[in-house]
Scaffold this motif. Structure first.
Motif, short mmCIF file in Angstrom:
data_model
loop_
_atom_site.label_atom_id
_atom_site.label_comp_id
_atom_site.label_asym_id
_atom_site.label_seq_id
_atom_site.Cartn_x
_atom_site.Cartn_y
_atom_site.Cartn_z
N GLY A 131 0.76 -1.25 0.00
CA GLY A 131 0.00 0.00 0.00
C GLY A 131 0.79 1.29 0.00
O GLY A 131 0.21 2.36 0.20
N LEU A 132 2.09 1.22 -0.22
CA LEU A 132 2.89 2.44 -0.16
C LEU A 132 3.18 3.05 -1.54
O LEU A 132 3.86 4.06 -1.65
CB LEU A 132 4.20 2.17 0.60
CG LEU A 132 3.98 1.75 2.06
CD1 LEU A 132 5.29 1.36 2.72
CD2 LEU A 132 3.30 2.87 2.84
N GLY A 133 2.66 2.41 -2.57
CA GLY A 133 2.65 3.06 -3.88
C GLY A 133 3.94 3.04 -4.67
O GLY A 133 4.15 3.91 -5.52
N SER A 134 4.80 2.07 -4.44
CA SER A 134 6.03 2.00 -5.25
C SER A 134 5.70 1.77 -6.72
O SER A 134 6.40 2.27 -7.61
CB SER A 134 6.95 0.89 -4.73
OG SER A 134 7.47 1.24 -3.48
N CYS A 135 4.64 1.03 -6.98
CA CYS A 135 4.23 0.78 -8.38
C CYS A 135 3.79 2.09 -9.03
O CYS A 135 4.14 2.37 -10.18
CB CYS A 135 3.12 -0.25 -8.44
SG CYS A 135 1.69 0.13 -7.40
N ALA A 136 3.03 2.90 -8.29
CA ALA A 136 2.55 4.18 -8.83
C ALA A 136 3.71 5.12 -9.10
O ALA A 136 3.75 5.82 -10.12
CB ALA A 136 1.55 4.81 -7.86
N MET A 196 -3.06 5.66 -6.19
CA MET A 196 -3.39 4.91 -4.99
C MET A 196 -4.77 5.36 -4.51
O MET A 196 -5.04 6.56 -4.38
CB MET A 196 -2.34 5.13 -3.90
CG MET A 196 -0.95 4.63 -4.29
SD MET A 196 -0.86 2.87 -4.75
CE MET A 196 -1.13 2.07 -3.16
N SER A 197 -5.65 4.41 -4.24
CA SER A 197 -7.01 4.74 -3.81
C SER A 197 -7.03 5.14 -2.34
O SER A 197 -6.03 5.02 -1.62
CB SER A 197 -7.92 3.53 -4.01
OG SER A 197 -7.65 2.56 -3.02
N ASP A 198 -8.19 5.60 -1.87
CA ASP A 198 -8.36 5.96 -0.46
C ASP A 198 -8.10 4.77 0.45
O ASP A 198 -7.76 4.93 1.62
CB ASP A 198 -9.80 6.46 -0.21
CG ASP A 198 -10.06 7.78 -0.92
OD1 ASP A 198 -9.07 8.42 -1.34
OD2 ASP A 198 -11.24 8.15 -1.06
N ARG A 199 -8.30 3.58 -0.10
CA ARG A 199 -8.07 2.37 0.69
C ARG A 199 -6.63 1.88 0.61
O ARG A 199 -6.30 0.80 1.07
CB ARG A 199 -9.02 1.26 0.23
CG ARG A 199 -10.47 1.60 0.49
CD ARG A 199 -11.37 0.40 0.26
NE ARG A 199 -11.29 -0.08 -1.12
CZ ARG A 199 -11.74 -1.26 -1.52
NH1 ARG A 199 -12.27 -2.09 -0.65
NH2 ARG A 199 -11.67 -1.61 -2.79
N GLY A 200 -5.79 2.69 -0.04
CA GLY A 200 -4.37 2.33 -0.10
C GLY A 200 -4.07 1.21 -1.08
O GLY A 200 -3.11 0.46 -0.89
N VAL A 225 -5.26 0.99 -11.67
CA VAL A 225 -4.63 1.19 -12.97
C VAL A 225 -5.63 1.80 -13.94
O VAL A 225 -6.74 1.30 -14.12
CB VAL A 225 -4.11 -0.15 -13.54
CG1 VAL A 225 -3.50 0.07 -14.93
CG2 VAL A 225 -3.09 -0.78 -12.60
N ASP A 226 -5.23 2.91 -14.55
CA ASP A 226 -6.03 3.53 -15.62
C ASP A 226 -5.67 2.79 -16.91
O ASP A 226 -4.57 2.95 -17.44
CB ASP A 226 -5.68 5.01 -15.71
CG ASP A 226 -6.46 5.72 -16.82
OD1 ASP A 226 -6.92 5.04 -17.76
OD2 ASP A 226 -6.59 6.95 -16.75
N GLU A 227 -6.59 1.99 -17.38
CA GLU A 227 -6.28 1.13 -18.52
C GLU A 227 -6.10 1.91 -19.82
O GLU A 227 -5.51 1.40 -20.77
CB GLU A 227 -7.33 0.03 -18.65
CG GLU A 227 -7.33 -0.88 -17.43
CD GLU A 227 -8.06 -2.19 -17.66
OE1 GLU A 227 -8.22 -2.59 -18.82
OE2 GLU A 227 -8.48 -2.80 -16.67
N GLU A 228 -6.61 3.12 -19.87
CA GLU A 228 -6.38 3.95 -21.06
C GLU A 228 -4.93 4.44 -21.09
O GLU A 228 -4.32 4.56 -22.15
CB GLU A 228 -7.32 5.17 -21.04
CG GLU A 228 -8.79 4.82 -21.24
CD GLU A 228 -9.03 4.18 -22.61
OE1 GLU A 228 -8.51 4.69 -23.60
OE2 GLU A 228 -9.71 3.14 -22.65
N GLN A 229 -4.39 4.73 -19.92
CA GLN A 229 -3.02 5.25 -19.81
C GLN A 229 -1.97 4.13 -19.90
O GLN A 229 -0.84 4.36 -20.33
CB GLN A 229 -2.84 5.95 -18.47
CG GLN A 229 -3.67 7.20 -18.28
CD GLN A 229 -3.01 8.39 -18.94
OE1 GLN A 229 -3.51 8.90 -19.94
NE2 GLN A 229 -1.89 8.82 -18.41
#
Ligand code: SF4
Ligand code: SF4
Length: 151
Positions: free
Chosen positions: A22-27, A37-41, A45-49
Motif C-alpha cells: 500500500g505504499l505506492g512503489s508501483c505508482a 493509490m485509492s483511499d483504501r491504499g 490502474v487507468d487502462e487507457e493510460q
C-alpha cells in the motif's frame, strides 16, 4: 514510504503475507502515470493510460501486479496461497482455496484448475458466471466493456 523498504523492515504493515503493502512503489515507478493509490491504499490502474510496459510488475516486491490481455473478462482479485483458516483470519475477500470454481458443476468447460490453493484462470474463460456468483469470498473481478474491474 517505499514497498520494498517496508518489506525489508518486518514485512510491512499488512496482516496478509501476500497482500499489497500500500505504499505506492508501483505508482511512483510507472513511467506513464497510469497508477493512482485509492483511499483504501490500493493501486488503481487507468487502462487507457497503461501501455503494458511491465515496470510495475518488476517493481512490486510482493509480485502482485500481473499483465493480462485487454480482452480478458475475469481476473482473480487475490494472490494468497494461504490455506482457508489463515486467509479467513485476516481477510473477508481472500480466496480460501475451496476449489468450488474448478468443479465441473460450476465450470463445465473445465477451464479452471487449482494450483497451490489458487485457481488458475484462462484469459478466454467464458463460462465464468456461476463461479463468480457462487464464490464464497466473491474474489472474482469482472471487467466491463471499458476494461474497468467490478468485484
Ligand atoms: S504496465 Fe501499465 S501500469 Fe504498469 S508501469 Fe507500465 S504503464 Fe504503468
Ligand atoms: S470459489 Fe472462490 S474461494 Fe473458492 S477457490 Fe474459487 S476463487 Fe477461491
Amino acid at each position: 514510504m517505499d514497498c520494498r523498504a517496508a518489506l525489508l523492515v518486518g514485512g510491512g504493515a499488512k496482516a496478509c503475507a501476500f497482500g499489497c503493502l500500500g505504499l505506492g512503489s508501483c505508482a511512483a515507478a510507472c513511467p506513464f502515470d497510469a497508477i493512482t493509490m485509492s483511499d483504501r491504499g490500493l493501486p488503481v490502474v487507468d487502462e487507457e493510460q497503461c501501455t503494458g510496459c511491465g515496470v510495475c510488475v518488476q517493481t512490486c516486491p510482493r509480485g502482485i501486479m500481473e499483465l493480462i490481455p485487454r480482452t480478458q473478462k475475469v481476473y482473480l482479485g487475490c494472490v494468497s496461497h494461504d490455506k482457508t483458516r489463515a486467509v479467513k483470519a485476516v481477510c473477508d475477500v481472500g480466496c480460501i482455496g475451496c476449489g468450488l470454481c474448478s468443479r465441473p458443476k460450476i465450470t463445465p468447460s473445465g477451464a479452471v484448475r487449482m494450483e497451490d490453493n489458487l485457481p488458475v484462470l484462462p484469459p478466454d474463460w467464458s463460462d465464468y458466471e456461476t463461479a463468480v456468483e457462487k464464490c464464497p469470498s466473491k474474489v472474482f473481478v469482472v471487467r466491463d466493456a471499458a476494461g474497468l474491474g467490478h468485484g
